[in-house]
Design a protein around this motif. Structure first.
Motif, mmCIF file in Angstrom:
data_model
loop_
_atom_site.group_PDB
_atom_site.id
_atom_site.type_symbol
_atom_site.label_atom_id
_atom_site.label_comp_id
_atom_site.label_asym_id
_atom_site.label_seq_id
_atom_site.Cartn_x
_atom_site.Cartn_y
_atom_site.Cartn_z
ATOM 1 N N MET A 150 0.824 -1.200 0.000
ATOM 2 C CA MET A 150 0.000 0.000 0.000
ATOM 3 C C MET A 150 0.862 1.256 0.000
ATOM 4 O O MET A 150 0.587 2.215 -0.727
ATOM 5 N N GLU A 207 -9.534 -0.989 -3.000
ATOM 6 C CA GLU A 207 -9.482 -1.908 -4.130
ATOM 7 C C GLU A 207 -8.059 -2.406 -4.373
ATOM 8 O O GLU A 207 -7.086 -1.785 -3.943
ATOM 9 N N LEU A 208 -7.961 -3.518 -5.077
ATOM 10 C CA LEU A 208 -6.665 -3.995 -5.558
ATOM 11 C C LEU A 208 -6.711 -4.057 -7.077
ATOM 12 O O LEU A 208 -7.562 -4.766 -7.633
ATOM 13 N N PRO A 209 -5.842 -3.349 -7.771
ATOM 14 C CA PRO A 209 -4.896 -2.383 -7.189
ATOM 15 C C PRO A 209 -5.626 -1.156 -6.686
ATOM 16 O O PRO A 209 -6.680 -0.791 -7.210
ATOM 17 N N PRO A 210 -5.072 -0.476 -5.661
ATOM 18 C CA PRO A 210 -5.752 0.698 -5.094
ATOM 19 C C PRO A 210 -5.754 1.875 -6.064
ATOM 20 O O PRO A 210 -4.843 2.024 -6.891
#
Length: 618
Positions: free
Chosen positions: A415, A507-510
């Motif tokens: 992150m 979310e992934l990816p943020p």
């Protein structure tokens, strides 16, 4: 009675080189001076102390006498540590929880059936739980100093007292915090029950102390060699000291029965500090030779589980109060110090002894202080030593900006890395908007919160007003963050500065869910000069108002604010404006004094006539 004259003793200093210990270059000498000053105040015949860094005892010493006419205490001298024992009891509960032998929300009566006889003050009271005992929310009244004198109460007598309903409540369980020794004595019975009847002291020694190598930490004074045992004292007539006999071992051992040393407690403190940061490498307990309690459970023990009223202390009326947020964890107090950030620890007060341990998870630095007089103010010295050990070196960011988060060299920093990448992309957007980049970078809510065409137009206006932007130098204005998913930073142009703030979503990816770009145009040179002159004047006993500026009508209030600011902070320097429109208002941060200040001004455009003035703690 033997005299204490000349008993301060030689300073016992370094255990190993202090390489890597944070703090200003003079912190060690200042630390020794603080210890020197503490003993003559008459609080105790003797004391021992130690500084812990990354799980190791890096500095220790002693003053006075471990017993009248005896040697100077040191890191191997054994003191009764009183309520510091509660952290060990809580750790034992978590160890059994991790093994599935109990649950924190279990009713205590499930493990200790006699507890069912206790009558809470209201009919709608919930069942008494293990969690309530751990967090001091069981509703039992504070029992200092009565509880101290129950240390050697036989287990059978305590059982009969409980079974007869002989314990009363001050509160309905779960509704209020009130410190209770009896609550932790009950946890000792829970531990015995959950281990099939094994005595509490045997469980703690075999499952926690022995694996950690804490061989000098015991429950009975007779288990300590006489030449290593500190004798406890209380003030006697005529300014002398009276010996306090050692209480025996009994049912209240779980609340305050342990004896220990600075060296052993450095290991105990180190177990908590090295639980941070969270990381991927194998847990200590998985090696079979490390800490028997998982890192996750040791971190859990240090979290604020029950909020407490803030702690407000004053050094003098001329300085601002220090306000610390407080909470109770599991056998530990968690504080938020305005200068240091999160600090964890616990004290112990007992007939004959006063003790304290505290540590700073963000830096891995801790302090232990053990004194041999009834309720000696060990916490006062421990707090001061931790402040000195963490005094920032020149150019170092304040510790208050640190939190126990993953450090930059952790493998688990996805992150934080995403936030760093987002900063680069946001800078590109601010320099030259790109719809494709915005579409990839920004979360769906950003356009819904404010249409992207408006955001683009606003950023273009800012760029036209302030000019081409360059990053502020990190040492002058480092980026700030409240979490790995958040960042605030500044960029500078010919016409002013721009504050940029982002926050990533889960979310992934943020993606970027918050994007705030705010211009702070340079204030007029005369206004900046006013801020500089006023900041410097705060070093004077009677700060002078810049004579070429007209103050707002409320002269008395403004004069009082300036005098108080001078008393609290002293001479400052005016940093760059933090907000404002460049025409009629600006807010400056004043730094370099005892506390940072915020100076907010409004003026009539094109004049040196203020319409508003306020100076407050930043």
């Amino acid at each position: 009675m033997p005299s204490l004259r000349g008993a301060q003793g030689a300073r016992i200093r370094v255990v190993r080189a202090l390489t890597g210990v944070p703090g200003s270059p003079s912190w060690q000498a200042e630390l020794e001076d603080a210890v020197d000053a503490h003993l003559p105040a008459g609080h105790q015949p003797g004391l021992a102390y130690g500084i812990v860094r990354d799980g190791e005892l890096v500095h220790s010493g002693g003053r006075g006498r471990c017993r009248l006419g005896g040697p100077v205490p040191d890191a191997s001298t054994v003191f009764r540590i009183a309520s510091m024992t509660k952290s060990v009891t809580a750790a034992a509960v978590l160890l059994l929880r991790d093994e599935g032998r109990l649950g924190l929300d279990d009713e205590v009566a499930r493990h200790v059936p006699e507890v069912a006889a206790l009558q809470p003050p209201t009919d709608d009271a919930p069942p008494l739980t293990i969690r309530a005992l751990l967090t001091m929310t069981a509703g039992l009244p504070t029992d200092d100093p009565w509880g101290d004198r129950q240390q050697d109460l036989p287990d059978d007598d305590f059982g009969r007292l409980i079974a007869a309903g002989g314990l009363g409540f001050a509160w309905t369980p779960g509704t209020a915090y009130e410190y209770s020794n009896t609550g932790y004595a009950l946890l000792g019975r829970v531990i015995t029950a959950a281990t099939g009847g094994q005595p509490y002291a045997d469980v703690v020694t075999r499952r926690l102390l022995a694996p950690l190598g804490m061989g000098s930490t015991v429950f009975r004074a007779q288990d300590v060699p006489a030449d290593r045992l500190a004798q406890g004292y209380r003030p006697g007539p005529g300014g002398g000291w009276d010996e306090v006999p050692f209480a025996g071992h009994g049912s209240y051992a779980a609340m305050g029965g342990l004896f220990s040393t600075v060296a052993d407690l450095a290991t105990w403190v180190g177990g908590f500090t090295t639980a941070f940061p969270p990381r991927d490498d194998p847990d200590d307990r998985d090696h079979g030779t490390g800490h028997p309690l998982s890192r996750a459970s040791r971190r859990e023990q240090q979290q604020p589980h029950r909020g407490l009223p803030p702690l407000v202390t004053w050094r003098s009326i001329a300085e601002p109060p220090v306000v610390r947020g407080q909470a109770y964890g599991f056998g530990l107090i968690v504080e938020h110090d305005p200068a240091l950030g999160t600090v964890v620890g616990h004290g112990g007060g007992y007939p004959g002894f006063g003790t304290h341990m505290r540590w700073h998870p963000a830096s891995g630095t801790g302090v232990v202080v053990l004194c041999n007089a009834t309720y000696a103010p060990a916490s006062r010295l421990a707090a001061r030593l931790l402040e000195l050990a963490l005094a920032p070196a020149p150019g170092q960011a304040p510790w208050s900006t640190w939190t126990p988060q993953p450090r930059p060299d952790d493998p688990d920093r996805a992150m934080a890395s995403a936030t760093a990448a987002a900063r680069t992309d946001v800078n590109r957007l601010v320099d030259a908007w790109d719809d494709d980049l915005a579409g990839r970078l920004l979360a769906s809510n950003v356009d819904a919160d404010e249409p992207l065409d408006r955001r683009r137009a606003a950023i273009e206006r800012i760029r036209a007003e302030v000019g081409p932007l360059r990053p502020d130098r990190p040492k002058d204005n480092p980026a700030q963050s409240s979490s790995p998913a958040h960042a605030v930073w500044w960029r500078t142009g010919a016409g002013g500065r721009v504050r940029i703030e982002i926050r990533l979503n889960p979310e992934l990816p943020p993606r970027v869910q918050t994007l705030a770009v705010t211009a702070v145009p340079w204030p007029p040179a005369a206004v900046q000069d006013f801020a500089v002159r006023l900041a410097a004047a705060l070093g004077d006993p009677e700060p002078a108002w810049p004579a070429d500026w007209q103050a707002p009508p409320d002269d008395d209030r403004i004069a009082r604010e300036v005098r108080v600011a001078a008393a609290w902070s002293g001479v400052c320097s005016a940093a760059l404006a933090m907000s404002g429109d460049g025409l009629t208002q600006a807010t400056f941060r004043l730094e370099g004094g005892r506390v940072p200040l915020s100076l907010s001004l409004a003026w009539v455009e094109g004049t040196q006539r203020l319409t508003s003035f306020a100076i407050t703690p930043a």
